[in-house]
Design a protein around this motif. Structure first.
Motif, PDB file in Angstrom:
ATOM      1  N   PHE A  88       5.562  17.544   2.279  1.00  0.00           N
ATOM      2  CA  PHE A  88       5.258  16.194   1.300  1.00  0.00           C
ATOM      3  C   PHE A  88       5.454  14.741   1.360  1.00  0.00           C
ATOM      4  CE2 PHE A  88       4.402  20.250  -0.803  1.00  0.00           C
ATOM      5  CZ  PHE A  88       2.903  19.730  -1.622  1.00  0.00           C
ATOM      6  N   ALA A  89       4.783  13.837   2.482  1.00  0.00           N
ATOM      7  CA  ALA A  89       5.439  12.257   2.803  1.00  0.00           C
ATOM      8  C   ALA A  89       4.839  11.673   2.049  1.00  0.00           C
ATOM      9  CB  ALA A  89       5.866  12.417   3.961  1.00  0.00           C
ATOM     10  N   VAL A  90       5.945  10.580   1.491  1.00  0.00           N
ATOM     11  CA  VAL A  90       4.851   9.050   0.757  1.00  0.00           C
ATOM     12  C   VAL A  90       5.827   8.233   1.526  1.00  0.00           C
ATOM     13  CG1 VAL A  90       4.691   7.997  -1.363  1.00  0.00           C
ATOM     14  CG2 VAL A  90       5.476  10.076  -1.791  1.00  0.00           C
ATOM     15  N   VAL A  91       4.712   7.101   1.857  1.00  0.00           N
ATOM     16  CA  VAL A  91       5.646   5.838   2.056  1.00  0.00           C
ATOM     17  C   VAL A  91       4.652   4.629   1.611  1.00  0.00           C
ATOM     18  CG1 VAL A  91       4.801   6.766   4.735  1.00  0.00           C
ATOM     19  CG2 VAL A  91       3.755   5.535   4.097  1.00  0.00           C
ATOM     20  N   LEU A  92       5.605   3.246   1.513  1.00  0.00           N
ATOM     21  CA  LEU A  92       5.271   2.845   1.549  1.00  0.00           C
ATOM     22  C   LEU A  92       4.670   1.423   2.260  1.00  0.00           C
ATOM     23  CD1 LEU A  92       4.398   0.931  -1.700  1.00  0.00           C
ATOM     24  CD2 LEU A  92       6.689  -0.056  -1.718  1.00  0.00           C
ATOM     25  N   LEU A  93       3.845   0.681   3.083  1.00  0.00           N
ATOM     26  CA  LEU A  93       4.048  -0.716   3.231  1.00  0.00           C
ATOM     27  C   LEU A  93       3.135  -1.782   2.432  1.00  0.00           C
ATOM     28  CD1 LEU A  93       0.887   1.045   5.669  1.00  0.00           C
ATOM     29  CD2 LEU A  93       3.321   1.522   5.716  1.00  0.00           C
ATOM     30  N   SER A  94       4.040  -2.879   3.145  1.00  0.00           N
ATOM     31  CA  SER A  94       4.375  -3.782   3.266  1.00  0.00           C
ATOM     32  C   SER A  94       3.686  -5.110   4.101  1.00  0.00           C
ATOM     33  CB  SER A  94       5.117  -4.818   2.335  1.00  0.00           C
ATOM     34  OG  SER A  94       6.159  -4.506   3.250  1.00  0.00           O
ATOM     35  N   LYS A 100       0.275   1.929  16.226  1.00  0.00           N
ATOM     36  CA  LYS A 100      -1.219   1.539  14.829  1.00  0.00           C
ATOM     37  C   LYS A 100      -0.810   0.805  13.698  1.00  0.00           C
ATOM     38  CE  LYS A 100      -4.154   5.090  16.884  1.00  0.00           C
ATOM     39  NZ  LYS A 100      -4.348   4.723  18.202  1.00  0.00           N
ATOM     40  N   VAL A 101      -0.106   1.338  12.480  1.00  0.00           N
ATOM     41  CA  VAL A 101      -0.037   0.531  11.348  1.00  0.00           C
ATOM     42  C   VAL A 101       0.574  -0.576  11.478  1.00  0.00           C
ATOM     43  CG1 VAL A 101       1.186   0.456   9.827  1.00  0.00           C
ATOM     44  CG2 VAL A 101       0.047   2.644  10.613  1.00  0.00           C
ATOM     45  N   ARG A 102       1.461  -1.281  12.612  1.00  0.00           N
ATOM     46  CA  ARG A 102       2.490  -2.382  12.588  1.00  0.00           C
ATOM     47  C   ARG A 102       1.152  -3.412  13.470  1.00  0.00           C
ATOM     48  NH1 ARG A 102       7.595  -2.807  11.401  1.00  0.00           N
ATOM     49  NH2 ARG A 102       8.707  -1.035  10.886  1.00  0.00           N
ATOM     50  N   MET A 121       3.173  11.030   9.364  1.00  0.00           N
ATOM     51  CA  MET A 121       1.766  10.155  10.301  1.00  0.00           C
ATOM     52  C   MET A 121       1.047  10.167   9.404  1.00  0.00           C
ATOM     53  SD  MET A 121       1.688  11.470  13.992  1.00  0.00           S
ATOM     54  CE  MET A 121       2.302  13.014  13.468  1.00  0.00           C
ATOM     55  N   ASP A 122       0.241  11.681   8.490  1.00  0.00           N
ATOM     56  CA  ASP A 122      -0.749  11.256   6.961  1.00  0.00           C
ATOM     57  C   ASP A 122      -0.657  10.025   6.709  1.00  0.00           C
ATOM     58  OD1 ASP A 122      -2.977  12.134   8.421  1.00  0.00           O
ATOM     59  OD2 ASP A 122      -2.585  14.573   7.657  1.00  0.00           O
ATOM     60  N   ALA A 123       0.537  10.114   5.809  1.00  0.00           N
ATOM     61  CA  ALA A 123       1.004   9.174   4.759  1.00  0.00           C
ATOM     62  C   ALA A 123       0.771   8.164   5.420  1.00  0.00           C
ATOM     63  CB  ALA A 123       2.464   9.284   4.055  1.00  0.00           C
ATOM     64  N   LEU A 124       1.120   7.727   6.766  1.00  0.00           N
ATOM     65  CA  LEU A 124       1.104   6.383   7.335  1.00  0.00           C
ATOM     66  C   LEU A 124      -0.577   6.385   7.407  1.00  0.00           C
ATOM     67  CD1 LEU A 124       4.112   6.308   9.603  1.00  0.00           C
ATOM     68  CD2 LEU A 124       3.753   4.461   7.988  1.00  0.00           C
ATOM     69  N   LEU A 125      -1.384   6.887   7.586  1.00  0.00           N
ATOM     70  CA  LEU A 125      -2.051   6.743   8.424  1.00  0.00           C
ATOM     71  C   LEU A 125      -3.112   6.056   6.910  1.00  0.00           C
ATOM     72  CD1 LEU A 125      -2.827   9.133  10.781  1.00  0.00           C
ATOM     73  CD2 LEU A 125      -3.051   6.244  11.467  1.00  0.00           C
ATOM     74  N   GLY A 126      -2.911   6.776   6.101  1.00  0.00           N
ATOM     75  CA  GLY A 126      -3.906   6.786   5.121  1.00  0.00           C
ATOM     76  C   GLY A 126      -3.338   5.638   4.210  1.00  0.00           C
ATOM     77  N   ALA A 127      -1.848   5.055   4.109  1.00  0.00           N
ATOM     78  CA  ALA A 127      -1.579   3.523   3.480  1.00  0.00           C
ATOM     79  C   ALA A 127      -2.867   2.716   4.573  1.00  0.00           C
ATOM     80  CB  ALA A 127      -0.269   3.775   3.216  1.00  0.00           C
ATOM     81  N   ALA A 128      -2.341   2.839   5.414  1.00  0.00           N
ATOM     82  CA  ALA A 128      -2.946   1.450   6.596  1.00  0.00           C
ATOM     83  C   ALA A 128      -4.879   1.849   6.440  1.00  0.00           C
ATOM     84  CB  ALA A 128      -2.374   1.669   7.985  1.00  0.00           C
ATOM     85  N   ARG A 132       1.029  -0.752   0.187  1.00  0.00           N
ATOM     86  CA  ARG A 132      -0.042  -0.148  -0.026  1.00  0.00           C
ATOM     87  C   ARG A 132       1.200   1.654  -0.205  1.00  0.00           C
ATOM     88  NH1 ARG A 132      -4.445  -1.365   3.122  1.00  0.00           N
ATOM     89  NH2 ARG A 132      -5.605  -3.126   2.101  1.00  0.00           N
ATOM     90  N   VAL A 133       0.743   2.558  -1.121  1.00  0.00           N
ATOM     91  CA  VAL A 133       1.186   3.557  -0.897  1.00  0.00           C
ATOM     92  C   VAL A 133       0.560   4.165  -0.039  1.00  0.00           C
ATOM     93  CG1 VAL A 133       0.282   3.983  -2.800  1.00  0.00           C
ATOM     94  CG2 VAL A 133       1.932   4.810  -2.819  1.00  0.00           C
ATOM     95  N   GLY A 134       1.063   5.415   0.485  1.00  0.00           N
ATOM     96  CA  GLY A 134       0.018   6.264   1.584  1.00  0.00           C
ATOM     97  C   GLY A 134       1.161   7.715   1.324  1.00  0.00           C
TER      98      GLY A 134
END
Ligand code: MG
Length: 158
Positions: free
Chosen positions: A151-157, A85-87, A47-54, A4-6
Protein backbone atom coordinates in the motif's frame (compact mmCIF):
# COMPACT_ATOMS: atom_id res chain seq x y z
CA UNK A 1 -1.92 25.92 -2.02
CA UNK A 2 -3.44 23.07 -3.99
CA UNK A 3 -2.82 19.64 -2.46
CA UNK A 4 -3.82 16.16 -3.59
CA UNK A 5 -3.58 12.79 -1.92
CA UNK A 6 -3.12 9.56 -3.87
CA UNK A 7 -3.38 5.90 -2.94
CA UNK A 8 -1.84 2.88 -4.65
CA UNK A 9 -2.20 -0.83 -3.93
CA UNK A 10 -0.47 -3.75 -5.62
CA UNK A 11 -0.26 -7.51 -5.14
CA UNK A 12 2.12 -10.02 -6.77
CA UNK A 13 2.36 -13.78 -6.16
CA UNK A 14 5.68 -15.47 -5.45
CA UNK A 15 7.20 -17.49 -8.27
CA UNK A 16 10.25 -19.74 -8.26
CA UNK A 17 13.15 -18.89 -10.54
CA UNK A 18 12.55 -15.12 -10.44
CA UNK A 19 14.50 -12.34 -8.74
CA UNK A 20 12.80 -10.59 -5.85
CA UNK A 21 12.93 -6.83 -6.46
CA UNK A 22 11.42 -4.36 -4.00
CA UNK A 23 11.94 -0.62 -4.28
CA UNK A 24 14.56 -1.31 -6.95
CA UNK A 25 16.61 -3.50 -4.56
CA UNK A 26 17.34 -7.13 -5.44
CA UNK A 27 16.65 -9.03 -2.24
CA UNK A 28 18.19 -12.45 -1.66
CA UNK A 29 15.29 -14.93 -1.43
CA UNK A 30 14.55 -18.47 -2.71
CA UNK A 31 11.58 -17.11 -4.70
CA UNK A 32 10.86 -13.91 -6.62
CA UNK A 33 7.62 -12.27 -7.70
CA UNK A 34 5.64 -13.15 -10.80
CA UNK A 35 4.93 -10.35 -13.26
CA UNK A 36 5.50 -8.94 -16.74
CA UNK A 37 8.06 -6.36 -15.58
CA UNK A 38 10.48 -6.99 -12.71
CA UNK A 39 7.29 -7.31 -10.58
CA UNK A 40 8.50 -4.69 -8.09
CA UNK A 41 5.24 -4.60 -6.13
CA UNK A 42 6.41 -1.76 -3.89
CA UNK A 43 7.34 0.56 -6.75
CA UNK A 44 4.10 -0.31 -8.58
CA UNK A 45 2.03 0.83 -5.59
CA UNK A 46 4.00 4.10 -5.43
CA UNK A 47 3.46 4.75 -9.16
CA UNK A 48 -0.29 4.20 -8.87
CA UNK A 49 -0.47 6.51 -5.84
CA UNK A 50 1.30 9.27 -7.81
CA UNK A 51 -0.82 8.75 -10.91
CA UNK A 52 -4.02 8.66 -8.86
CA UNK A 53 -3.16 11.87 -7.04
CA UNK A 54 -2.45 13.63 -10.35
CA UNK A 55 -5.65 12.28 -11.90
CA UNK A 56 -3.66 10.37 -14.55
CA UNK A 57 -4.45 6.87 -15.90
CA UNK A 58 -3.02 3.98 -13.81
CA UNK A 59 0.14 1.96 -14.54
CA UNK A 60 -1.82 -0.81 -16.27
CA UNK A 61 -2.79 1.87 -18.77
CA UNK A 62 0.63 3.51 -19.09
CA UNK A 63 2.74 0.35 -19.10
CA UNK A 64 0.46 -2.48 -20.31
CA UNK A 65 1.57 -6.04 -19.54
CA UNK A 66 0.79 -6.95 -23.14
CA UNK A 67 3.53 -4.58 -24.36
CA UNK A 68 6.87 -6.33 -25.05
CA UNK A 69 8.71 -3.07 -24.25
CA UNK A 70 7.87 -3.55 -20.57
CA UNK A 71 8.81 -7.25 -20.37
CA UNK A 72 11.35 -7.49 -17.56
CA UNK A 73 11.38 -3.67 -17.27
CA UNK A 74 12.97 -2.13 -14.18
CA UNK A 75 10.02 -0.58 -12.37
CA UNK A 76 12.22 2.00 -10.68
CA UNK A 77 12.98 3.37 -14.18
CA UNK A 78 9.24 3.47 -14.93
CA UNK A 79 8.79 5.41 -11.68
CA UNK A 80 11.18 8.06 -13.04
CA UNK A 81 8.85 8.37 -16.03
CA UNK A 82 5.80 8.68 -13.78
CA UNK A 83 7.60 11.33 -11.72
CA UNK A 84 8.22 13.38 -14.88
CA UNK A 85 4.56 13.11 -15.91
CA UNK A 86 3.38 14.26 -12.49
CA UNK A 87 5.89 17.16 -12.38
CA UNK A 88 4.95 18.18 -15.93
CA UNK A 89 1.53 19.01 -14.47
CA UNK A 90 3.14 21.32 -11.96
CA UNK A 91 2.95 18.97 -8.97
CA UNK A 92 5.64 18.62 -6.33
CA UNK A 93 5.79 15.41 -4.29
CA UNK A 94 5.53 16.32 -0.59
CA UNK A 95 5.87 12.84 0.85
CA UNK A 96 5.25 9.18 0.21
CA UNK A 97 4.36 6.57 2.81
CA UNK A 98 4.54 2.85 2.03
CA UNK A 99 3.45 -0.28 3.88
CA UNK A 100 4.60 -3.70 2.72
CA UNK A 101 2.67 -6.79 3.83
CA UNK A 102 4.92 -9.83 3.64
CA UNK A 103 5.50 -12.95 5.72
CA UNK A 104 8.96 -13.22 4.12
CA UNK A 105 11.69 -12.20 3.45
CA UNK A 106 12.84 -9.73 6.10
CA UNK A 107 12.38 -6.24 4.64
CA UNK A 108 14.02 -4.07 7.33
CA UNK A 109 17.67 -4.64 6.25
CA UNK A 110 16.86 -3.25 2.78
CA UNK A 111 14.77 -0.19 3.68
CA UNK A 112 17.67 2.30 3.51
CA UNK A 113 18.63 1.14 -0.01
CA UNK A 114 14.98 1.21 -1.15
CA UNK A 115 14.61 4.77 0.14
CA UNK A 116 17.74 5.77 -1.76
CA UNK A 117 16.35 4.33 -5.04
CA UNK A 118 12.89 5.83 -4.58
CA UNK A 119 14.33 9.17 -3.54
CA UNK A 120 16.44 9.30 -6.73
CA UNK A 121 13.53 8.19 -8.96
CA UNK A 122 11.07 10.73 -7.49
CA UNK A 123 13.68 13.48 -6.93
CA UNK A 124 12.67 13.97 -3.28
CA UNK A 125 14.59 13.66 0.02
CA UNK A 126 14.83 10.18 1.52
CA UNK A 127 13.32 11.71 4.71
CA UNK A 128 10.12 12.34 2.75
CA UNK A 129 9.71 8.61 2.19
CA UNK A 130 8.36 6.20 4.78
CA UNK A 131 8.68 2.44 4.32
CA UNK A 132 7.17 0.08 6.87
CA UNK A 133 6.82 -3.68 6.70
CA UNK A 134 4.50 -5.98 8.58
CA UNK A 135 3.44 -9.62 8.45
CA UNK A 136 -0.22 -10.63 8.62
CA UNK A 137 0.45 -12.98 11.56
CA UNK A 138 0.16 -15.96 9.18
CA UNK A 139 -3.39 -15.00 8.14
CA UNK A 140 -4.57 -15.09 4.51
CA UNK A 141 -2.58 -15.37 1.29
CA UNK A 142 0.26 -13.20 2.59
CA UNK A 143 0.35 -15.28 5.76
CA UNK A 144 0.61 -18.47 3.69
CA UNK A 145 3.63 -16.94 1.93
CA UNK A 146 1.85 -16.83 -1.42
CA UNK A 147 2.90 -13.32 -2.31
CA UNK A 148 3.47 -9.71 -1.26
CA UNK A 149 1.00 -6.80 -0.96
CA UNK A 150 1.98 -3.13 -0.86
CA UNK A 151 0.00 0.00 0.00
CA UNK A 152 1.32 3.47 -0.80
CA UNK A 153 0.02 6.97 -0.11
CA UNK A 154 1.47 10.16 -1.58
CA UNK A 155 0.80 13.85 -1.12
CA UNK A 156 1.23 16.26 -4.04
CA UNK A 157 1.25 20.04 -3.79
CA UNK A 158 1.46 22.99 -6.20
MG1 MG B 1 2.10 -4.74 -10.27
Amino acid sequence: MDIRVGQGIDVHPFQEGRDLVLGGVSIPCHVGLEGHSDADVLTHAVMDALLGAAGLPDIGHLFPNTDERFKGARSITLLEEVNLKVRARGWKISNCDITVLAEMPKIAPHIASMKQNLSAAMAIDAESIGIKATTTEKLGAVGRKEGIVTFAVVLLSR
